[in-house]
Design a protein around this motif. Structure first.
Motif, PDB file in Angstrom:
ATOM      1  N   TRP A  28       0.830  -1.213   0.000  1.00 22.51           N
ATOM      2  CA  TRP A  28       0.000   0.000   0.000  1.00 22.51           C
ATOM      3  C   TRP A  28       0.860   1.258   0.000  1.00 22.51           C
ATOM      4  N   SER A  31       1.675   3.905  -4.456  1.00 24.39           N
ATOM      5  CA  SER A  31       0.392   4.467  -4.879  1.00 24.39           C
ATOM      6  C   SER A  31      -0.114   3.849  -6.182  1.00 24.39           C
ATOM      7  N   ALA A  34      -1.678   0.536  -5.177  1.00 26.72           N
ATOM      8  CA  ALA A  34      -2.943   0.772  -4.471  1.00 26.72           C
ATOM      9  C   ALA A  34      -4.055   1.130  -5.459  1.00 26.72           C
ATOM     10  N   ALA A  35      -3.760   1.984  -6.436  1.00 25.65           N
ATOM     11  CA  ALA A  35      -4.753   2.358  -7.441  1.00 25.65           C
ATOM     12  C   ALA A  35      -5.119   1.150  -8.302  1.00 25.65           C
ATOM     13  N   HIS A  38      -7.634  -1.118  -6.541  1.00 29.45           N
ATOM     14  CA  HIS A  38      -8.994  -0.580  -6.577  1.00 29.45           C
ATOM     15  C   HIS A  38      -9.596  -0.741  -7.972  1.00 29.45           C
ATOM     16  N   SER A  94      -6.295   4.040   0.226  1.00 29.72           N
ATOM     17  CA  SER A  94      -6.498   3.559  -1.145  1.00 29.72           C
ATOM     18  C   SER A  94      -7.989   3.381  -1.448  1.00 29.72           C
TER      19      SER A  94
END
Length: 113
Positions: A28, A31, A34-35, A38, A94
């Motif tokens: 995490w 970035s 994390a994106a 999602h 996130s």
């Protein structure tokens, strides 16, 4: 122990072999990772199906791995000891960021919490 090129070459920050089988912790502190989680996992498999609540207990790495190396964006370091207390917060961040990004993309006002 330093996080060098050999550690960065691994596909996971913290590989794990636990009671549930082999796996790894999502980084995490990265970035982009994390994106990606999602956009390619959480949104199509949960959000788009109407599941808007997320259980985020046990988000911190349960197994301490002193050899784990994370990207460490915005943190003082990238070893497990450096990120352990921020790990769950970054997971929550996130989720929030993904919902905010989704609401901008679709011009909706779903609450990200």
């Amino acid at each position: 122990h330093e996080c060098g090129a050999s550690a960065r070459a691994r596909k996971s920050a913290a590989p794990m072999d636990a009671w549930w089988g082999n796996g790894a912790m999502i980084d995490w502190t990265n970035s982009k990772a994390a994106a990606w989680v999602h956009d390619h996992r959480r949104k199509p498999n949960l959000v788009d199906k109407g599941l808007l609540g997320h259980w985020v207990d046990l988000g911190e790495p349960e197994d301490y791995n002193e050899r784990a190396c994370y990207k460490g964006e915005g943190l003082a370091g990238n070893r497990h000891a450096d990120i352990h207390n921020m790990y769950n917060f970054l997971w929550l961040q996130s989720i929030y960021d993904g919902y905010v990004r989704d609401s901008r993309d679709t011009n909706t006002t779903k609450r990200p919490f």
